[in-house]
Design a protein around this motif. Structure first.
Motif: not given
Length: 677
Positions: A221-222, A260-261, A266-267, A350-354
């Motif tokens: 993922f870079g 979902t976190d 998160l990665d 980003p940093g929080v989740g989905m």
């Protein structure tokens, strides 16, 4: 072929084992089958049958009723009347003419794959590792490198009769093969026995997994851009964002949310390539049917100010809708079904989740699980190649497939409270429990809030995890109330329906009523209702979807009874809060109404806690006869039960009284002195 019952039981056992692991196949994804011989009850002759997971079923929970049962001779005879790939959808209707007896479940689109492959047992699965190879730019070469000629490559083809013919031909012409990788899609394996078929499915998944682990680069993922927010801060940010996002995702139709976190999510969002990969969308048909063609991705860092995040999400949502409309218009044919809605099913922060969305909690949760599968697929494909999902036109063909549209049209009508999220206080027993059960039965998701943790948990467990969550909440504590509403937002995306039911009762004459008695009753009912309404209204306003707040007040809010000053005054406070909040919140589409019960003795937590004995003493009747006493003093001569109060809450919130606010509904079997004037 073994005895029929043995074959079916082996098929079910295999299905349950394969369906238990989401990395092997996702919820309601994939299918399994078995062939066997049974005696035809009409002719007495042996008949060869196919048992295959029916349309819409789930492998992990499959039962015999979920199997479609077809005659193999008739199914295979369809090859002779097959009109070609341009008309292959017609073959699904033809499956109905191949059913044996009552036929069981409706046959799925993959039935041809299972019936035409000349093996007693067939598995079709969507494992993350298998799809990673299937969705890699050089998937065919990778398949040969990993498996040699033991597992062969099938170029992408939409599921259907032709794909079944293709796989059957490969199996027939390559006796050494145990299965295939389906380009952009998944895997299929076969065997002479159920055990052999399952082991071959496992072998394909295992070898693909081992190859990705051994050959894959460590940073698919870079570069890492940032770390996720700390857990407490992350969930606080998610709870604050949830109502806004749910409102945006419900622009076309109301949705339930799920958050979902997990480390996988998160990665993915912490690394540089996530915007590019997310824009490519998912590949496996089961994935993008659940997650939509691609997610909405916030393009701000985790530390961005909340106001800036909210403004940007609104901009991105409008852009997403425009982009989705353009996608539809680019690909729609004259006979395509109408566009089903342009809102995202997946939102990545980003940093929080989905955040994921659907018509109910299960659908929203499963959409998130599918996107986790998609992330795993992207990781695997990028680690050994380049992620290259099927193209947009093919995705559209499946998303707006006439067969998929027909499946949606067959769905039962939603229940009256479907997509509504209800928060009920004092829901661990008595009236509150009856209200929670009724709202859930009518389709709502329910946050069961109660000061008694065991009682709240018992009610939530009775309703099930995709319907209810338990929250411990002392409604006199502002922080606890805020946490309860936050929990509703994290569990279901927000809140639409609040029932202020928490209460307690102390029956004493004025001169015996202490300031503690007064403060306790006003703390729970007057202050508590105010705090709950305030916290819930904040979320409702942010959602922009309207809502309902219902106060369980009392006949005593309007009728002056003896030895009841603290309780009656607190209930009168609640009753006037209804009027005040109805006047204030109407501009936001939030309706505020009350229910005035009386004499709810049986099943009541208040009466069981000593109030019943106190009131019985006031009226000079035995406590066990108090309910009958109350009934006899009513106009209808009927005892009021918790379920009757729940009925009134449902009537106020189910939509039929959509233009009613500021009202109080008596549920007292008729007490003339409490008639509202």
């Amino acid at each position: 072929m073994g005895r029929v019952n043995d074959q079916v039981q082996a098929l079910l056992a295999r299905s349950h084992e394969l369906g238990a692991d989401p990395a092997t196949t996702n919820y309601a994804g994939g299918n399994t089958s078995a062939k066997g011989v049974e005696t035809d009850p009409v002719t007495g002759d042996p008949v060869e049958l196919l048992w295959v997971k029916g349309s819409g079923g789930d492998l992990g929970t499959l039962t015999e009723r979920g199997l479609a049962v077809l005659r193999l001779d008739r199914l295979r005879a369809l090859v002779d009347v097959y009109p070609g790939v341009d008309r292959e959808d017609e073959m699904v209707a033809a499956f109905d003419y191949c059913l044996h007896g009552k036929g069981g479940a409706a046959p799925s689109i993959d039935t041809a794959m299972h019936g035409l492959v000349d093996a007693a047992h067939v598995d079709h699965l969507h494992p993350d590792a298998g799809i990673a190879l299937a969705a890699a730019a050089d998937g065919e070469a990778l398949t040969k490198e990993v498996f040699g000629d033991r597992v062969l490559w099938v170029p992408w083809r939409r599921p259907g009769f032709q794909l079944g013919l293709d796989i059957a031909a490969i199996a027939r012409e390559n006796p050494q093969a145990i299965g295939v990788i389906l380009g952009g899609h998944g895997i299929t394996a076969w065997g002479a026995t159920s055990a052999q078929c399952q082991e071959r499915s496992r072998e394909i998944i295992r070898r693909a997994t081992e190859y990705l682990a051994a050959r894959g680069r460590p940073d698919p993922f870079g570069a890492k851009l940032h770390d996720p927010l700390p857990a407490a801060e992350r969930r606080a940010r998610a709870a604050a964002l949830a109502p806004l996002l749910r409102g945006l995702a419900s622009t076309d139709r109301p949705q339930v949310g799920h958050f979902t976190d997990s480390d996988v999510v998160l990665d993915f969002l912490a690394h540089a390539e996530h915007p590019r990969l997310a824009a490519l969308g998912t590949s496996c048909p089961d994935h993008f049917l659940r997650t939509k063609v691609k997610p909405l991705v916030l393009d701000l860092p985790p530390t961005a100010p909340p106001a800036e995040v909210a403004a940007r999400l609104r901009e991105l949502h409008e852009a997403y809708r425009e982009d989705y409309r353009a996608y539809y218009e680019r690909n729609a044919a004259p006979d395509s079904p109408p566009m089903r809605g342009a809102d995202p099913a997946i939102v990545l922060v980003p940093g929080v989740g989905m955040f994921s969305y659907g018509k109910d909690k299960q659908t929203a949760r499963v959409a998130g699980e599918f996107y986790v599968n998609a992330i795993n697929v992207m990781r695997g494909a990028e680690s050994v190649s380049t992620y290259a999902p099927i193209d947009e036109a093919e995705k559209f063909r499946i998303e707006y497939w006439a067969l998929e549209e027909a499946k949606l049209q067959r769905m039962p009508a939603p229940k009256p409270l479907a997509t509504r999220v209800a928060l009920v206080t004092g829901a661990g027993s008595g009236i509150g429990k009856a209200i929670a059960l009724r709202l859930a039965a009518e389709g709502a998701c329910v946050v069961v809030a109660d000061v008694n943790a065991d009682a709240a948990t018992a009610v939530a467990d009775e309703l099930g995890p995709d319907t209810a969550v338990a929250v411990v909440a002392d409604v006199t504590d502002e922080d606890a109330v805020t946490a309860a509403v936050d929990e509703a937002c994290l569990a279901f995306g927000g809140v639409d329906l609040v029932v202020n039911n928490a209460g307690l009762s102390i029956s004493k004459p004025l001169l015996e009523t202490t300031t503690r008695d007064w403060d306790l009753q006003h703390g729970v009912m007057a202050r508590g209702s105010f705090l709950v309404a305030k916290a819930a209204a904040k979320a409702m306003v942010e959602q922009g979807m309207g809502g309902d707040i219902v106060y369980i007040a009392s006949k005593n809010a309007v009728f002056a009874g003896p030895n009841n000053v603290a309780y009656g005054a607190a209930k009168a406070d609640q009753a006037h809060q209804v009027r005040l909040l109805a006047a204030e919140l109407g501009e936001h589409g939030i309706r505020v109404n009350g229910v005035n019960p009386d004499g709810v003795v049986r099943g009541s937590g208040i009466f069981a806690g000593g109030w019943g004995a106190q009131r019985a003493a006031v009226y000079g009747v035995p406590e066990q006869e108090l309910g009958a006493f109350y009934a006899q003093r009513t106009l209808l001569k009927r005892e009021v039960l918790p379920e009757h109060v729940a009925n009134a809450v449902f009537a106020l919130t189910a939509g039929e009284l959509s233009h009613t606010t500021g009202a109080h509904i008596p549920v007292d079997a008729g007490v003339a002195a409490a008639f509202l004037r």
